[in-house]
Design a protein around this motif. Sequence first.
Motif, PDB file in Angstrom:
ATOM      1  N   SER A 245       0.815  -1.220   0.000  1.00  0.00           N
ATOM      2  CA  SER A 245       0.000   0.000   0.000  1.00  0.00           C
ATOM      3  C   SER A 245       0.849   1.271   0.000  1.00  0.00           C
ATOM      4  O   SER A 245       0.342   2.361  -0.227  1.00  0.00           O
ATOM      5  CB  SER A 245      -0.942   0.005   1.206  1.00  0.00           C
ATOM      6  N   LYS A 246       2.149   1.132   0.245  1.00  0.00           N
ATOM      7  CA  LYS A 246       3.066   2.274   0.231  1.00  0.00           C
ATOM      8  C   LYS A 246       4.313   1.867  -0.548  1.00  0.00           C
ATOM      9  O   LYS A 246       4.810   0.749  -0.405  1.00  0.00           O
ATOM     10  CB  LYS A 246       3.421   2.691   1.659  1.00  0.00           C
ATOM     11  N   LYS A 247       4.818   2.766  -1.365  1.00  0.00           N
ATOM     12  CA  LYS A 247       6.000   2.482  -2.176  1.00  0.00           C
ATOM     13  C   LYS A 247       7.275   2.863  -1.432  1.00  0.00           C
ATOM     14  O   LYS A 247       7.267   3.768  -0.588  1.00  0.00           O
ATOM     15  CB  LYS A 247       5.931   3.260  -3.498  1.00  0.00           C
ATOM     16  N   LEU A 248       8.355   2.176  -1.775  1.00  0.00           N
ATOM     17  CA  LEU A 248       9.667   2.563  -1.272  1.00  0.00           C
ATOM     18  C   LEU A 248      10.440   3.195  -2.417  1.00  0.00           C
ATOM     19  O   LEU A 248      10.753   2.533  -3.410  1.00  0.00           O
ATOM     20  CB  LEU A 248      10.429   1.354  -0.730  1.00  0.00           C
ATOM     21  N   TYR A 249      10.730   4.482  -2.291  1.00  0.00           N
ATOM     22  CA  TYR A 249      11.516   5.201  -3.286  1.00  0.00           C
ATOM     23  C   TYR A 249      12.973   5.201  -2.821  1.00  0.00           C
ATOM     24  O   TYR A 249      13.309   5.838  -1.816  1.00  0.00           O
ATOM     25  CB  TYR A 249      11.009   6.635  -3.442  1.00  0.00           C
ATOM     26  N   ILE A 250      13.809   4.469  -3.555  1.00  0.00           N
ATOM     27  CA  ILE A 250      15.222   4.369  -3.207  1.00  0.00           C
ATOM     28  C   ILE A 250      16.007   5.343  -4.083  1.00  0.00           C
ATOM     29  O   ILE A 250      16.021   5.225  -5.313  1.00  0.00           O
ATOM     30  CB  ILE A 250      15.757   2.942  -3.430  1.00  0.00           C
ATOM     31  N   ASP A 272       6.774  -2.926  -3.277  1.00  0.00           N
ATOM     32  CA  ASP A 272       6.742  -2.012  -4.421  1.00  0.00           C
ATOM     33  C   ASP A 272       7.929  -1.053  -4.339  1.00  0.00           C
ATOM     34  O   ASP A 272       7.991  -0.197  -3.453  1.00  0.00           O
ATOM     35  CB  ASP A 272       5.422  -1.229  -4.418  1.00  0.00           C
ATOM     36  N   ILE A 273       8.882  -1.213  -5.274  1.00  0.00           N
ATOM     37  CA  ILE A 273      10.148  -0.475  -5.217  1.00  0.00           C
ATOM     38  C   ILE A 273      10.296   0.407  -6.452  1.00  0.00           C
ATOM     39  O   ILE A 273      10.047  -0.022  -7.582  1.00  0.00           O
ATOM     40  CB  ILE A 273      11.343  -1.441  -5.142  1.00  0.00           C
ATOM     41  N   VAL A 274      10.727   1.656  -6.225  1.00  0.00           N
ATOM     42  CA  VAL A 274      11.032   2.598  -7.309  1.00  0.00           C
ATOM     43  C   VAL A 274      12.423   3.160  -7.046  1.00  0.00           C
ATOM     44  O   VAL A 274      12.720   3.581  -5.925  1.00  0.00           O
ATOM     45  CB  VAL A 274      10.009   3.752  -7.361  1.00  0.00           C
ATOM     46  N   ALA A 290      13.847  -7.742 -14.161  1.00  0.00           N
ATOM     47  CA  ALA A 290      13.609  -9.042 -13.523  1.00  0.00           C
ATOM     48  C   ALA A 290      12.973  -8.888 -12.147  1.00  0.00           C
ATOM     49  O   ALA A 290      12.209  -9.759 -11.705  1.00  0.00           O
ATOM     50  CB  ALA A 290      14.921  -9.814 -13.416  1.00  0.00           C
ATOM     51  N   ASN A 291      13.259  -7.790 -11.475  1.00  0.00           N
ATOM     52  CA  ASN A 291      12.733  -7.565 -10.123  1.00  0.00           C
ATOM     53  C   ASN A 291      11.526  -6.632 -10.104  1.00  0.00           C
ATOM     54  O   ASN A 291      11.093  -6.208  -9.035  1.00  0.00           O
ATOM     55  CB  ASN A 291      13.836  -7.008  -9.221  1.00  0.00           C
ATOM     56  N   ASN A 292      11.010  -6.311 -11.305  1.00  0.00           N
ATOM     57  CA  ASN A 292       9.807  -5.482 -11.421  1.00  0.00           C
ATOM     58  C   ASN A 292       9.969  -4.141 -10.704  1.00  0.00           C
ATOM     59  O   ASN A 292       9.089  -3.695  -9.958  1.00  0.00           O
ATOM     60  CB  ASN A 292       8.590  -6.239 -10.859  1.00  0.00           C
ATOM     61  N   VAL A 293      11.116  -3.521 -10.936  1.00  0.00           N
ATOM     62  CA  VAL A 293      11.429  -2.239 -10.304  1.00  0.00           C
ATOM     63  C   VAL A 293      11.265  -1.124 -11.327  1.00  0.00           C
ATOM     64  O   VAL A 293      11.799  -1.195 -12.437  1.00  0.00           O
ATOM     65  CB  VAL A 293      12.869  -2.235  -9.748  1.00  0.00           C
ATOM     66  N   SER A 294      10.525  -0.072 -10.962  1.00  0.00           N
ATOM     67  CA  SER A 294      10.351   1.105 -11.820  1.00  0.00           C
ATOM     68  C   SER A 294      11.446   2.120 -11.547  1.00  0.00           C
ATOM     69  O   SER A 294      12.099   2.092 -10.491  1.00  0.00           O
ATOM     70  CB  SER A 294       8.977   1.742 -11.572  1.00  0.00           C
TER      71      SER A 294
END
Length: 446
Positions: A245-250, A272-274, A290-294
Amino acid sequence: MKINKKYISAFVAMLFAVPVMAQVPTPAPKQSKPVLLKGATLHVGNGTVVENAAVGFDKGKITYAGPQAGANLSGYEVVDVTGQHIYPGLIQPNATLGLNEISSVRATLDQREVGEMNPHVRSVIAYNTDSDIIPTIRTNGVLLTQVTPVGGTISGTSSIVQLDAWNWEDAIVKADGGLHLNWPYMLISTGNSAQDARLARMKAQREQALTELAALFRDAAVYKAGKHENENLKLAATAGLFDGSKKLYIHANYGKEIVEAVNFAKEHGVKDIVVVGARDAVAVADFLKANNVSVIYSGVHALPSRAEEDVDMPYKTPYLLHKAGVPFALDYDLSIHGIRNLPFIAGTAAAYGLDKEQALAAVTLNTAKILGVDKQTGSVEVGKDATLVVSSGDLLDMRTNNVTHAFIQGRKLDLNNKQKYLYEKFDNKYKNEQKTPSGVTTSAGN
């Protein structure tokens, strides 16, 4: 004491004679009647282009978007925009707009909190809707932004806002949708003993930061799984990372840092990683896919990261990411004042491989998907917010971009701003100085 009335009259006349300095325009009232724009070329934002189109909206929502021949004009206020172009409102991710006004004036800076681990900090409550910068951003078609905190290892949470509101509560499109993690820099030995001694201390600090970060994520996972008598705000703020429900913006740029950070997040159950910044995203594109990272790519108008890279590498990176199948959006990160140039970095990407509609999607629908607001905005489609712009030229071309109309949730915006006021003020000044008292134009040297 008796005051002569003629002095009062003269004083009042003087006040009205002084030009009023342009201020932030008053927020537009709610849409009061249905509006239909007709005759323009519609750029939907998802790759579709409709010639001789019409877009209708009522109560802030789009009711029709398609060929003009299929539009029902009954009951609509019709605005003829023949020969122009309709676009979705552009979205700027990863910005301190509204948190940072004048960098040299400390009292206007509110983008950073004290401390290293601040997952509970909410940037949106500091968002200033009266910023002088906001109207200058809207002029070029940018109508939404992600209000993002900076500093520390975990800066806090960001929110998506629209750029026409009385206060931050009214501005919110999506509140507290993501947590921002600044991944600690990797350090490389230089061979210089004095510098390496300093690097050794910095590496120790990095290891300490990673240890504290791992401890926080472990505690957060345990906290989410159990019941608690007393709420822990820091741990509670991270709960959404583990259920998506919350994204992690790295925030990371170096390829090895990106891989290390994504693996860390995956190991701790983040859904959910961006990656933000992502200058080396092309080098690790297969890993990201491969890790579905945006990716929110921040370096289009920048120099190459390394001497051996092609000089145009930043310009063509969006195309290479698209070719590799990595979901991405574009971010103008050089300055908050420069956010008005967001459409032009998309234009640069279009000149280096992307087609125009793909480039448009990188600052509209792609961004909305990554930020989690694509069901509400990001494209001109029925049922979505009527947040759109009309330009007499190509919105992504700085030579022809000319926004003539802009709407946020159906509300027609006042496109005046301080920069326009100053341009007109000094344009008139120098035009007048070119004339003699008789009104005859002379050369600038006379």
